[in-house]
Design a protein around this motif. Structure first.
Motif, short mmCIF file in Angstrom:
data_model
loop_
_atom_site.label_atom_id
_atom_site.label_comp_id
_atom_site.label_asym_id
_atom_site.label_seq_id
_atom_site.Cartn_x
_atom_site.Cartn_y
_atom_site.Cartn_z
N PHE A 232 0.82 -1.22 0.00
CA PHE A 232 0.00 0.00 0.00
C PHE A 232 0.85 1.27 0.00
CE2 PHE A 232 0.04 -1.51 4.44
CZ PHE A 232 0.62 -0.43 5.07
N ALA A 238 2.30 5.64 -6.10
CA ALA A 238 1.78 5.62 -7.47
C ALA A 238 0.67 6.65 -7.66
CB ALA A 238 1.27 4.22 -7.83
N LYS A 239 0.11 7.15 -6.55
CA LYS A 239 -0.91 8.19 -6.63
C LYS A 239 -0.29 9.55 -6.91
CE LYS A 239 -4.31 6.63 -3.24
NZ LYS A 239 -4.76 6.88 -1.86
N GLY A 240 1.03 9.65 -6.74
CA GLY A 240 1.69 10.94 -6.91
C GLY A 240 1.79 11.70 -5.61
N ASN A 254 0.35 3.09 10.31
CA ASN A 254 0.46 1.63 10.34
C ASN A 254 1.56 1.15 11.27
OD1 ASN A 254 -1.31 0.02 8.32
ND2 ASN A 254 -0.83 1.94 7.30
N GLY B 90 -0.58 8.91 -10.97
CA GLY B 90 -1.92 9.02 -10.40
C GLY B 90 -2.78 10.00 -11.14
N LEU B 104 -4.28 -1.74 -0.57
CA LEU B 104 -4.98 -0.61 0.05
C LEU B 104 -4.48 -0.46 1.48
CD1 LEU B 104 -8.56 -1.37 -1.28
CD2 LEU B 104 -7.25 0.69 -1.78
N ASN B 105 -4.40 0.78 1.93
CA ASN B 105 -3.91 1.02 3.29
C ASN B 105 -4.98 0.61 4.31
OD1 ASN B 105 -2.90 2.08 5.69
ND2 ASN B 105 -1.82 3.69 4.59
N PHE B 108 -6.94 3.45 6.70
CA PHE B 108 -7.72 4.58 6.22
C PHE B 108 -8.96 4.07 5.49
CE2 PHE B 108 -3.38 6.32 6.44
CZ PHE B 108 -3.62 7.39 7.29
N GLN B 113 -8.98 7.24 0.95
CA GLN B 113 -7.94 6.86 -0.01
C GLN B 113 -8.30 7.28 -1.43
OE1 GLN B 113 -5.86 3.07 0.73
NE2 GLN B 113 -7.24 2.79 2.44
N LEU B 114 -9.60 7.28 -1.74
CA LEU B 114 -10.03 7.73 -3.07
C LEU B 114 -9.88 9.25 -3.20
CD1 LEU B 114 -13.28 5.68 -3.65
CD2 LEU B 114 -11.35 5.77 -5.20
N GLU B 116 -8.04 11.26 -1.60
CA GLU B 116 -6.63 11.65 -1.54
C GLU B 116 -6.05 11.94 -2.93
OE1 GLU B 116 -3.98 9.77 1.81
OE2 GLU B 116 -4.06 8.55 0.00
N THR B 117 -6.27 11.00 -3.85
CA THR B 117 -5.71 11.17 -5.20
C THR B 117 -6.21 12.46 -5.84
OG1 THR B 117 -5.97 8.78 -5.31
CG2 THR B 117 -5.24 9.88 -7.30
N ILE B 120 -4.67 15.51 -4.28
CA ILE B 120 -3.28 15.74 -4.68
C ILE B 120 -3.22 16.47 -6.02
CG2 ILE B 120 -1.13 14.62 -5.42
CD1 ILE B 120 -1.87 12.33 -3.46
N HIS B 121 -4.05 16.00 -6.97
CA HIS B 121 -3.90 16.50 -8.34
C HIS B 121 -4.90 17.57 -8.75
CE1 HIS B 121 -0.85 13.53 -9.10
NE2 HIS B 121 -1.64 12.58 -8.65
N MET B 165 -9.43 -0.29 -6.21
CA MET B 165 -8.13 0.10 -6.79
C MET B 165 -8.32 0.70 -8.18
SD MET B 165 -5.50 -0.34 -4.84
CE MET B 165 -4.13 -0.31 -6.01
N MET B 168 -9.76 4.10 -7.88
CA MET B 168 -8.73 5.02 -7.41
C MET B 168 -7.81 5.42 -8.56
SD MET B 168 -7.12 4.16 -3.78
CE MET B 168 -5.49 3.63 -4.17
#
Lengths: 334, 334
Positions: A232, A238-240, A254, B90, B104-105, B108, B113-114, B116-117, B120-121, B165, B168
């Protein structure tokens, strides 16, 4: 979660009962008679016998234990044989002094230890990693009393930066409200005293923080290294995501369970085992209090003091267990 | 858009070990057009995953070294700066992995987690991002998306996690999706569903897919073009139909023969004798030669080059260099 907490609190009773019994028997196994200690070496046999009777120590041990338990139920921790004042009142300022010192020491240990562990894992095999782990090893193997004495010698005496002993300036003592001087000085609005209290806390706090800091740093590092190899973490990258957040958010949460366990155990140890540090820095804490009680065979003080430390230890463990569930959603208590 | 979305020229990825620098991917070339599904096939250890990590810029440094050209939308991203790669990962190139159970973490929620991506962008606020996350979960065929968003990975099955995944990876509408054995860890019925989902997403969103697999069945179902890799090299490339009907390289022939065929009652399934050579063991001649039943003397000493046929099929084998190839095909397939 609530019913779990209640059940855990319920299970405190047999633990404390067992603890009380063991301590009760052990101190009576130590050679020496409190009556003799109180009266001194020159006392006559008759006087010692009379004193023993007066203190109630001539009764069979199980009657004494029973009386002690009945007292505990009503919140009576007994009366000090030496000072004749109730232990439950006498112990509070000592306990608070220890709690304040232990919390500050743990704060130092956690902030520095956790971050050093994280950065060491992040930049594994870098100069920082090597330096941090060597320092941690030195910290672990250094005798604390020696470190304390060196601190005093260099920082207090040679450089004259910080006070050597005590909790506050003896010419301007802090008026106890809660017993936590940092809080008390703030409540009474004495900023000058507050900074005085901080100055007094730094050296014993650092000395006491050394071992937990080293243990926490090493535990954080190894736990982080394991987590950072996980799939993970690759997903997060990989998400950036920025490496900083990959490390401090995805990895750290974790890696936290073993770290929290160690922090809990070390806090418990600091509360009970700071006798050496307290002695060197003249800290009027519970370690000093119990140590003196052992020398004068002050049975009620020893019994109750150890019982309170045991109680705190168990409570910290409960908090740690509850924290597990807060950190990791896979852990559920029913 | 004109021209390929990604073009890889002479990519060579090597790792520094105690035995020196060992190439895992050895000068490979390929390209993927916008909206195309390219299959990359090969046994475990032939360099498929390292190829994808090279594109993502996630080859662990400093042990790994990437050489050659990776043109993404015409710009070379091989060894691009971390900051530049973060903007691509990502966002424009997304990736899904083999192991949905661990990718997957665990601490969270799916929603976190979705979102987040996106956070970020895209400079979206929480509410917008959350809404988009719910939409994505619905798009990948997950019912009760509103509840799912507050659940943790351990509450989901493997198939559901792989759908998450995919959601995401697709949330920022990437131009290229790298799928590294996305169905290997799933059971057969779920496999078919996930492949169907990916195929539909490819049609609807025009995202190109680089499908890494060792399963020719997956290739047949998903891809238009396929590359066969062996020991870090491309050994055959062509349209899926051509390669399935008319495989040229003895390795491809062997791979096709090892697919179980329900219509034939063979007692024993064919398997290619021997194993993939360990990276770095030999660099002379054709890497497949030791396992090849048609190997010529030349094969052991000289490396064949990639030969192109009129139909666009390419093969790296000495047998076609001097025109004897047809015989091989007739004798093995009939």
């Amino acid at each position: 979660m609530f019913s779990y907490t209640v059940r855990r609190l319920g299970s405190l009773i047999p633990v404390l009962l067992g603890m009380a019994f063991i301590v009760f028997m052990m101190i009576r196994a130590i050679p020496g008679n409190p009556a003799q200690v109180i009266l001194g070496q020159q006392a006559t046999k008759e006087a010692v016998a009379a004193m023993t009777k007066e203190l109630g120590l001539d009764k069979p041990w199980f009657i004494q234990f029973w009386d002690y338990l009945l007292g505990l139920l009503t919140g009576d921790l007994g009366v000090s044989l030496k000072t004749k004042s109730p232990v439950s009142e006498e112990i509070v300022p000592y306990l608070m002094a220890t709690i304040e010192l232990a919390l500050i020491a743990m704060l130092i240990a956690v902030v520095i230890g956790v971050n050093a562990g994280i950065i060491s894992a992040w930049f594994q095999n870098s100069w920082f990693d090597y330096a941090a782990m060597v320092i941690a090893l030195i910290g672990l193997s250094m005798p604390i009393f020696w470190l304390g004495l060196m601190e005093q010698y260099i920082i207090s005496i040679q450089w004259d930066l910080l006070p050597t002993t005590g909790r506050d300036n003896i010419r301007d003592p802090v008026e106890a409200i809660t017993g936590l001087y940092l809080l008390d000085t703030l409540i009474s609005g004495r900023v000058d005293q507050f900074s005085e209290v901080v100055k007094h806390l730094i050296l014993p706090g650092l000395a006491l923080a050394t071992i937990p800091m080293a243990i926490i740093a090493r535990m954080t590092r190894s736990s982080m290294l394991e987590v950072m190899r996980s799939d993970f973490i690759r997903t997060a990258r990989a998400k950036g995501m920025r490496m900083f957040w990959v490390v401090y958010k995805h990895s750290l949460k974790n890696a936290l369970i073993p770290v929290v366990t160690v922090i809990g155990l070390q806090t418990g140890l600091l509360l009970g085992g700071a006798i050496l540090t307290e002695n060197i820095f003249g800290w009027p804490g519970i370690g000093t209090y119990i140590y003196d009680a052992i020398l004068s065979r002050d049975y009620p003080v020893i019994q109750s003091g150890i019982l309170i430390i045991a109680f705190l230890f168990v409570m910290i463990n409960l908090v740690v267990d509850l924290l597990y569930a807060a950190i990791d959603p896979r852990i559920k208590y029913k | 858009m004109k021209g390929p979305i990604i073009e890889v020229n002479g990519l060579r990825t090597s790792f520094r070990t105690d035995d020196g620098e060992i190439p895992v991917v050895n000068s490979i070339d390929f390209h993927i057009n916008p909206g195309e599904v390219l299959g990359i096939v090969g046994e475990s250890g032939c360099g498929k995953s390292v190829t994808s990590l090279s594109i993502m810029g996630l080859v662990p440094s400093p042990a790994g070294k990437v050489e050659g050209e990776i043109l993404f939308k015409g710009v070379n991203i091989a060894n691009a700066s971390e900051a530049k790669m973060r903007k691509i990962r990502g966002n424009e190139i997304a990736m899904i992995f083999q192991e949905p159970m661990t990718s997957l973490n665990p601490v969270f929620t799916i929603g976190e987690q979705l979102v987040e991506t996106l956070r970020i962008h895209r400079k979206w606020n929480k509410k917008q991002a959350r809404q988009r996350a719910v939409e994505m979960l619905k798009l990948v065929g997950l019912g009760r998306a509103e509840e799912l968003i507050n659940e943790y990975p351990h509450q989901l099955s493997g198939g559901m996690r792989q759908r998450v995944m995919i959601a995401m990876a697709m949330i920022c509408e990437p131009k290229l999706l790298i799928a590294d054995e996305p169905t290997t860890a799933l059971d057969v019925t779920i496999q078919a569903q996930i492949l169907e989902l990916m195929k539909n997403l490819n049609k609807e969103t025009d995202t190109a897919i680089m499908m890494i697999t060792h399963d020719l069945g997956v290739v047949a179902q998903m891809c238009e073009r396929v590359i066969v890799m062996y020991a870090g090299k491309v050994i055959e490339e062509g349209q899926v139909q051509t390669i399935f009907r008319n495989p040229k390289h003895p390795y491809t022939v062997g791979l096709l023969q090892s697919i179980p065929d329900m219509r034939l009652k063979k007692e024993r399934l064919y398997s290619i004798p021997g194993n993939v050579p360990r990276p770095g063991t030999s660099n002379q001649g054709c890497q497949f030669a030791p396992r090849c039943s048609h190997a010529l003397e030349k094969c052991l000493s000289e490396t064949p080059s990639l030969l192109e046929f009129d139909n666009g099929q390419q093969v790296r084998c000495w047998m076609y260099e001097d025109g004897k190839g047809a015989a091989l095909h007739d004798s093995t397939i009939s």
